[in-house]
Design a protein around this motif. Structure first.
Motif, PDB file in Angstrom:
ATOM      1  N   TRP A 292      36.298  22.671  47.337  1.00 19.22           N
ATOM      2  CA  TRP A 292      36.212  23.801  46.266  1.00 19.22           C
ATOM      3  C   TRP A 292      37.618  24.363  46.004  1.00 19.22           C
ATOM      4  CZ3 TRP A 292      37.096  29.337  47.386  1.00 19.22           C
ATOM      5  CH2 TRP A 292      36.892  29.982  46.389  1.00 19.22           C
TER       6      TRP A 292
ATOM      7  N   VAL B  34      39.420  24.890  42.370  1.00 16.66           N
ATOM      8  CA  VAL B  34      39.854  26.163  41.939  1.00 16.66           C
ATOM      9  C   VAL B  34      41.335  26.810  41.855  1.00 16.66           C
ATOM     10  CG1 VAL B  34      37.494  27.126  42.276  1.00 16.66           C
ATOM     11  CG2 VAL B  34      39.367  27.679  43.829  1.00 16.66           C
ATOM     12  N   LYS B  35      41.960  26.112  42.622  1.00 21.17           N
ATOM     13  CA  LYS B  35      43.459  26.574  42.709  1.00 21.17           C
ATOM     14  C   LYS B  35      43.985  26.309  41.527  1.00 21.17           C
ATOM     15  CE  LYS B  35      45.617  22.411  44.403  1.00 21.17           C
ATOM     16  NZ  LYS B  35      46.543  21.852  45.778  1.00 21.17           N
TER      17      LYS B  35
ATOM     18  N   ARG C 223      42.858  26.916  38.650  1.00 23.22           N
ATOM     19  CA  ARG C 223      42.781  27.763  37.654  1.00 23.22           C
ATOM     20  C   ARG C 223      43.152  29.244  38.205  1.00 23.22           C
ATOM     21  NH1 ARG C 223      37.697  25.359  37.887  1.00 23.22           N
ATOM     22  NH2 ARG C 223      36.776  27.008  38.928  1.00 23.22           N
TER      23      ARG C 223
ATOM     24  N   HIS D 111      38.826  33.912  42.933  1.00 24.01           N
ATOM     25  CA  HIS D 111      37.464  32.985  43.246  1.00 24.01           C
ATOM     26  C   HIS D 111      36.873  33.232  44.637  1.00 24.01           C
ATOM     27  CE1 HIS D 111      39.324  30.938  39.605  1.00 24.01           C
ATOM     28  NE2 HIS D 111      40.520  31.044  40.472  1.00 24.01           N
TER      29      HIS D 111
ATOM     30  N   SER E  43      44.577  32.623  43.055  1.00 29.61           N
ATOM     31  CA  SER E  43      45.551  31.582  42.523  1.00 29.61           C
ATOM     32  C   SER E  43      46.454  31.871  41.254  1.00 29.61           C
ATOM     33  CB  SER E  43      44.647  30.295  42.186  1.00 29.61           C
ATOM     34  OG  SER E  43      45.291  29.456  41.455  1.00 29.61           O
TER      35      SER E  43
ATOM     36  N   CYS F 207      48.991  29.915  45.805  1.00 29.82           N
ATOM     37  CA  CYS F 207      47.772  30.506  45.900  1.00 29.82           C
ATOM     38  C   CYS F 207      47.643  31.160  47.303  1.00 29.82           C
ATOM     39  CB  CYS F 207      46.510  29.581  45.679  1.00 29.82           C
ATOM     40  SG  CYS F 207      46.479  28.323  46.994  1.00 29.82           S
TER      41      CYS F 207
ATOM     42  N   VAL G 135      36.188  36.072  37.738  1.00 32.09           N
ATOM     43  CA  VAL G 135      35.930  35.881  39.096  1.00 32.09           C
ATOM     44  C   VAL G 135      34.873  34.746  39.246  1.00 32.09           C
ATOM     45  CG1 VAL G 135      35.060  36.780  41.239  1.00 32.09           C
ATOM     46  CG2 VAL G 135      36.284  38.213  39.665  1.00 32.09           C
ATOM     47  N   MET G 136      35.261  33.624  39.860  1.00 33.92           N
ATOM     48  CA  MET G 136      34.354  32.631  40.062  1.00 33.92           C
ATOM     49  C   MET G 136      33.770  32.637  41.442  1.00 33.92           C
ATOM     50  SD  MET G 136      32.846  29.829  39.258  1.00 33.92           S
ATOM     51  CE  MET G 136      33.870  29.182  37.564  1.00 33.92           C
ATOM     52  N   GLU G 137      32.403  32.739  41.382  1.00 39.29           N
ATOM     53  CA  GLU G 137      31.840  32.762  42.915  1.00 39.29           C
ATOM     54  C   GLU G 137      30.994  31.301  42.756  1.00 39.29           C
ATOM     55  OE1 GLU G 137      28.517  35.347  45.408  1.00 39.29           O
ATOM     56  OE2 GLU G 137      29.576  36.230  43.693  1.00 39.29           O
TER      57      GLU G 137
ATOM     58  N   LYS H   3      26.898  27.700  41.283  1.00 38.51           N
ATOM     59  CA  LYS H   3      27.902  28.444  41.080  1.00 38.51           C
ATOM     60  C   LYS H   3      27.665  29.136  39.778  1.00 38.51           C
ATOM     61  CE  LYS H   3      31.251  24.496  42.349  1.00 38.51           C
ATOM     62  NZ  LYS H   3      32.146  23.798  42.147  1.00 38.51           N
TER      63      LYS H   3
ATOM     64  N   THR I 239      29.730  32.473  37.079  1.00 38.10           N
ATOM     65  CA  THR I 239      31.124  33.101  36.784  1.00 38.10           C
ATOM     66  C   THR I 239      30.475  34.744  36.402  1.00 38.10           C
ATOM     67  OG1 THR I 239      31.950  31.356  35.667  1.00 38.10           O
ATOM     68  CG2 THR I 239      32.758  33.822  35.089  1.00 38.10           C
TER      69      THR I 239
END
Length: 141
Positions: free
Chosen positions: A31, A35-36, A38, A42, A55, A101, A125-127, A133, A135
């Motif tokens: 993960w 995500v790094k 974007r 996150h 990030s 990051c 924010v992405m969770e 998953k 947003t």
């Protein structure tokens, strides 16, 4: 929280080193790699811990970096204060794509992430969780 975690009011946190990140479970490491790329903040919940990946997105050289410079109360809510550092003018850096990051493990409520001028680092924010998953939007000012 193991090691030298720090307390900030209602939550405790630890900035994970690269070495510590390499020892995380495979699903969490995968993960982080995803995500790094974007820019944003996150979130990933894993076994009762919350991991924040802050990030800066893709940058053209290793002169770019993010620094946790402190904790700031924003409207009564604690938040991480992040400084985005650009390369020094005139300094030579290899042209290598990097993804600056910070990975922070948090126990307690989710802190806000602010830049050094006190603004929300990013609105998106992405969770992620093992099964899903989604947003979510950061609170509006």
């Amino acid at each position: 929280m193991e090691g030298d975690g720090k307390r900030a009011g209602e939550f405790s946190y630890r900035v994970l080193s690269i070495k510590e990140q390499k020892r995380l479970p495979g699903s969490l490491r995968n993960w982080l790699e995803e995500v790094k790329q974007r820019r944003g903040v996150h979130l990933f919940r894993h076994r009762g811990d919350l991991y924040l990946m802050i990030s800066a997105g893709m940058k053209p050289n290793p002169g770019h970096r993010l620094e946790l410079v402190g904790i700031k109360k924003d409207g009564g809510e604690p938040g991480f204060l992040i400084r985005e550092v650009a390369p020094e003018p005139g300094k030579m850096h290899p042209q290598v794509i990097t993804f600056p990051c910070l990975v922070i493990r948090v126990k307690g409520p989710v802190p806000r992430v602010l830049n050094t001028s006190g603004e929300i680092f990013t609105r998106g924010v992405m969770e992620a969780d093992h099964e899903m998953k989604k947003t979510i939007e950061s609170p509006k000012d």
